[in-house]
Design an enzyme around this catalytic site. Structure first.
Site, short mmCIF file in Angstrom:
data_model
loop_
_atom_site.label_atom_id
_atom_site.label_comp_id
_atom_site.label_asym_id
_atom_site.label_seq_id
_atom_site.Cartn_x
_atom_site.Cartn_y
_atom_site.Cartn_z
N ARG A 10 -10.65 -3.45 6.43
CA ARG A 10 -10.64 -2.26 6.86
C ARG A 10 -10.03 -2.00 8.51
O ARG A 10 -9.44 -0.92 9.00
CB ARG A 10 -11.77 -1.21 6.57
CG ARG A 10 -12.05 -1.01 5.50
CD ARG A 10 -13.31 0.01 5.26
NE ARG A 10 -12.98 1.13 5.94
CZ ARG A 10 -12.66 2.20 5.06
NH1 ARG A 10 -12.69 1.90 3.59
NH2 ARG A 10 -12.60 3.42 5.63
N GLU B 76 15.22 0.49 -0.38
CA GLU B 76 13.55 0.48 -0.51
C GLU B 76 13.08 0.04 -1.65
O GLU B 76 12.30 -0.77 -1.95
CB GLU B 76 12.73 1.48 0.14
CG GLU B 76 11.48 1.57 0.39
CD GLU B 76 10.79 0.19 1.05
OE1 GLU B 76 11.69 -0.47 1.78
OE2 GLU B 76 9.68 -0.24 0.92
N GLU C 155 10.58 -8.17 -3.87
CA GLU C 155 9.36 -8.91 -3.22
C GLU C 155 8.04 -9.22 -4.02
O GLU C 155 7.64 -10.38 -4.13
CB GLU C 155 8.50 -7.89 -1.96
CG GLU C 155 9.41 -7.65 -1.07
CD GLU C 155 8.51 -6.66 -0.04
OE1 GLU C 155 8.50 -5.43 -0.11
OE2 GLU C 155 7.84 -7.37 0.66
N LYS D 25 2.60 -10.96 6.07
CA LYS D 25 2.37 -9.73 6.56
C LYS D 25 3.24 -9.44 7.93
O LYS D 25 3.50 -8.25 7.92
CB LYS D 25 0.94 -9.37 6.49
CG LYS D 25 0.76 -7.94 6.67
CD LYS D 25 1.37 -7.21 5.59
CE LYS D 25 1.11 -5.56 5.86
NZ LYS D 25 2.17 -4.80 5.01
N ASN E 282 -16.05 7.00 12.36
CA ASN E 282 -14.39 6.74 11.56
C ASN E 282 -13.89 8.30 11.47
O ASN E 282 -14.54 9.03 11.31
CB ASN E 282 -14.52 6.32 10.13
CG ASN E 282 -15.16 5.12 9.94
OD1 ASN E 282 -15.15 4.31 11.05
ND2 ASN E 282 -15.31 4.61 8.73
N GLY E 283 -12.58 8.15 11.46
CA GLY E 283 -11.85 9.59 11.59
C GLY E 283 -11.31 9.64 12.76
O GLY E 283 -10.96 9.04 13.93
N LYS F 59 11.14 -3.58 -2.86
CA LYS F 59 10.09 -3.51 -3.20
C LYS F 59 10.01 -4.53 -4.35
O LYS F 59 9.15 -5.41 -4.73
CB LYS F 59 9.36 -2.42 -3.47
CG LYS F 59 8.11 -1.94 -3.12
CD LYS F 59 7.69 -1.73 -1.74
CE LYS F 59 8.33 -2.59 -0.80
NZ LYS F 59 7.83 -2.36 0.58
N HIS G 74 33.60 -0.27 -6.10
CA HIS G 74 34.50 -1.06 -5.36
C HIS G 74 34.05 -2.54 -5.48
O HIS G 74 34.20 -3.41 -4.63
CB HIS G 74 34.38 -0.56 -3.79
CG HIS G 74 34.52 0.71 -3.66
ND1 HIS G 74 36.04 1.20 -3.56
CD2 HIS G 74 34.10 1.82 -3.72
CE1 HIS G 74 36.22 2.41 -3.42
NE2 HIS G 74 34.99 2.98 -3.52
N TRP H 298 -10.56 -0.32 13.93
CA TRP H 298 -9.33 -0.27 13.79
C TRP H 298 -8.46 0.63 14.61
O TRP H 298 -8.74 1.99 14.42
CB TRP H 298 -8.50 0.05 12.14
CG TRP H 298 -7.14 -0.46 11.92
CD1 TRP H 298 -6.55 -1.94 11.68
CD2 TRP H 298 -6.28 0.29 12.07
NE1 TRP H 298 -5.32 -1.76 11.71
CE2 TRP H 298 -4.87 -0.66 11.75
CE3 TRP H 298 -5.89 1.76 12.22
CZ2 TRP H 298 -3.65 -0.08 11.95
CZ3 TRP H 298 -4.71 2.10 12.05
CH2 TRP H 298 -3.60 1.13 12.00
N CYS I 185 -11.19 1.58 9.84
CA CYS I 185 -12.60 1.30 10.57
C CYS I 185 -13.53 1.31 9.43
O CYS I 185 -13.61 1.92 8.17
CB CYS I 185 -13.12 2.39 11.56
SG CYS I 185 -11.73 2.53 12.77
C1 F6R Z 1 8.53 -5.22 3.11
C2 F6R Z 1 7.92 -5.56 4.20
C3 F6R Z 1 8.85 -6.24 5.37
C4 F6R Z 1 8.46 -5.50 6.77
C5 F6R Z 1 9.01 -6.22 7.70
C6 F6R Z 1 8.85 -5.47 9.14
O1 F6R Z 1 7.37 -4.72 2.17
O2 F6R Z 1 6.62 -5.42 4.40
O3 F6R Z 1 10.05 -5.86 5.11
O4 F6R Z 1 8.78 -4.08 6.59
O5 F6R Z 1 8.80 -7.56 7.91
O6 F6R Z 1 7.55 -5.42 9.36
P1 F6R Z 1 6.77 -4.43 10.37
O7 F6R Z 1 7.10 -3.06 9.90
O8 F6R Z 1 5.77 -5.19 10.46
O9 F6R Z 1 7.82 -4.78 11.78
#
Ligand code: F6R
Length: 613
Positions: free
Chosen positions: A27, A486, A493, A608, A105-106, A490, A509, A79, A2
């Protein structure tokens, strides 16, 4: 989470508030509102959606005389945390027949008990928010002195807040306060612009005061009087802000990803806040709406998700099996839907999604509901489709994640999944004593993450050795296997280096055929079950000339000797090391990508929120 803007001075408040909200929109952006003091009344304007919707609904505030005459106001971009993103849940919240308006906020942790008390006194609530309770609490104490009312109210509050508050009966007076949620006060010529972060004020002034926790500032035009909750005057240093506007939005970090990595101690604290009963050694997950009696009836915890959320789910699977001796399974959401899964009323299905909008995860939720399972969401964005369709669940409270590469969502998801596993375990065979131990370890996560963040410079140094790589392997065992997945995701990506993750045992294997001096290996070697075997696998890699970066436990000389480079992280149980080691790998990926000149916050080909199948 927020954004707050407030103004007291000689200029028209509305244009300054709305301009500030646009700056803070990163935010939170699900609803927004302003309140301005006009004549002897307060007028509130609120809208669902982006700030642009609010601006459209207000009309011609630039020249409208009624807006030109209002020189005091507060504003908020929301938010959602408590209650969906609707107009009524948007701030500012009025109380006392509209004589008081407040933005917050909070999170007010004891808002339920405060609300019951206020309802018994006759206060009527319009929204689902914790923030509205605060407005009514101030009103309940108001007797002609807004400062006295606000300080009395804040003494009753548990939780965090950044607040701006005005009262129709006190024209020209703005009160702002903070505990755990930042407030910066920008000082201008006969005017003051307050905001939750500097990005909203630096186009007006670069001279600012940052409030400390438990401060309340009384602002009148260009005059700022800071006091404690007990009205004792305090002096706060004047700071000069030299950030560019762009840097200010990112809190001074070069990228949102780095900012979000560094936000993790706070984000995890928010995710677990109020959800641990340390004394009873269990978790409080009221959003699940399930009694311990109902929880023991489930035979399986089935977790669905995609990408990073799926990797977090794998930690959840291991934890539920370990802690609760209960069957745990994690499923790639898209596969789940298309292979006619065996799922039913004895399954608790948890759908994990940062955005709450991922199409494959949503489809899995619908499939599980249709098959009679009980479905709960583990979602960050309040009011998102998955949260609504699941109908029950646990919000992450991680704050908005702007960077496409997910970081703080993962560590919050894992932290909350550990709570789920603890809850399920305590309803089964786990003793109170073991539950207390696990509770304390989970409560310790934010501090451990902080110590990893302090190694940022050292990790940036290590990253220099990987800038030219074309391929990498990540290996780990047990709990450290999801961390390898993970870590590899990262680096792929954001740096575009091809990376694959394996359970360390799998190397032999097949994949080991690819090892040579051009195939570096990142090995998760944290002290704990399987570490010795992973060290053995690392020796096998080095025998084939593969350079090895080990993520190891601080001071572990044996592991260190087996590697070319190491990142040392604090000693902790493996289920906690999943978070700690992941933070180290997030920083590692970030620095490799930065050194390669990649577009970190918006990597190519990615979005995103993946709302298509
Ligand atoms: C990786 C990433 C994606 C999301 C995936 C699921 O950094 O951001 O792999 O994790 O697209 O997204 P959500 O969690 O929004 O369902």
């Amino acid at each position: 989470m927020c954004g707050i803007v407030a103004y007291a001075g000689v200029r028209a408040a509305s244009p300054i508030l709305l301009q500030g909200l646009r700056k803070l929109e990163y935010r939170g952006y699900d609803s927004a509102g302003i309140a301005v003091h006009r004549g002897s009344a307060i007028d509130i304007y609120k809208q669902e959606g982006k700030v642009a919707n609010l601006v459209d609904s207000i009309g011609d505030y630039q020249t409208d005389p009624s807006h030109q005459e209002a020189h005091l106001g507060i504003a908020h971009t929301r938010w959602a945390t408590h209650g969906p993103p609707t107009q009524v849940n948007a701030h500012p919240h009025p109380a006392g027949d509209g004589r008081i308006a407040l933005v917050h906020n909070g999170i007010i942790e004891n808002y339920r008990s405060l609300k019951s008390k206020l309802e018994a006194q006759g206060h009527i609530f319009l929204s689902d928010t914790d923030s509205e309770v605060l407005a009514h609490l101030v009103d309940s104490y108001y007797d002609g002195d807004l400062f006295a009312a606000l300080s009395a109210a804040l003494k009753e509050v548990n939780g965090t807040y950044g607040i701006a508050c005005i009262c129709a009966d006190e024209p020209g007076t703005l009160l702002v306060a903070r505990r755990g949620s930042p407030i910066v006060i920008g000082l201008g010529e006969n005017e003051t612009i307050v905001a939750s972060d500097a990005s909203a004020i630096i186009s007006h002034t670069r001279q600012a005061i940052y409030l400390d926790d438990n401060d309340i500032a009384i602002v009148e035009g260009g005059k700022v009087d800071v006091r404690t909750l007990d009205a004792v005057p305090v002096q706060r240093d004047l700071a000069s802000i030299d950030w560019s506007e762009d840097a200010a939005e990112k809190g001074g970090y070069d990228h949102y990803m780095l900012k979000e990595i560094f936000e993790q101690p706070e984000a995890i604290r928010n995710a677990i806040r109020g959800r641990i009963d340390e004394d009873r050694g269990t978790a409080i997950l009221s959003g699940l709406g399930l009694s311990p009696r109902e929880l023991v009836d489930f035979q399986r915890l089935l977790i669905v998700g995609c990408g990073t959320s799926l990797n977090a789910g794998l930690v959840g699977e291991y934890a539920v099996e370990n802690f609760a001796a209960m069957l745990g399974e994690v499923e790639q959401a898209a596969e789940f839907r298309y292979r006619n899964p065996i799922v039913g009323s004895k399954d608790l299905v948890i759908a994990i999604s940062q955005s709450g909008e991922t199409a494959d995860t949503l489809a899995a939720v619908r499939e599980a509901i249709d098959k009679g399972a009980l479905v709960a969401g583990l979602v960050n964005v309040v009011g998102s489709t998955i949260a609504r369709e699941a109908g029950r669940g646990i919000y992450l409270h991680a704050g908005p994640e702007i960077s496409v590469a997910s970081t703080k969502a993962f560590t919050c998801q894992v932290s909350v999944l550990l709570l789920v596993a603890l809850k399920l375990a305590r309803g089964r065979r786990m003793s109170r004593e073991d539950g207390v131990k696990i509770s304390r370890n989970i409560l310790g996560i934010p501090a451990l993450v902080q110590t990893v963040l302090e190694k940022n410079d050292a990790i940036a140094e290590v990253a220099k050795n990987f800038v030219e790589c074309a391929h990498m392997f990540y290996i780990g065992r047990g709990y450290m296997y999801p961390v390898a997945l993970e870590g590899a995701l990262k680096i792929k990506e954001i740096s575009y280096i091809h990376a694959e993750a394996y359970n360390a045992a799998e190397l032999k294997h097949g994949p080991i055929a690819l090892l040579d001096e051009n195939m570096p290996v990142v090995a998760l070697m944290n002290r704990g079950p399987g570490k010795e075997k992973t060290v053995g696998n690392v020796e096998e890699c080095r025998a084939r000339k593969a350079p090895v970066l080990g993520v190891i436990t601080e001071g572990d000389q044996e592991a260190k000797a087996a590697c070319d480079w190491v990142i040392e992280v604090p000693d902790c149980p493996h289920y906690i090391a999943t978070v700690v080691a992941t933070v180290a790998l997030q920083l590692f990926s970030y620095h490799v990508a930065r050194l390669r000149g990649c577009s970190i916050d918006q990597p190519r080909n990615l979005a995103k929120s993946v709302t298509v199948e």
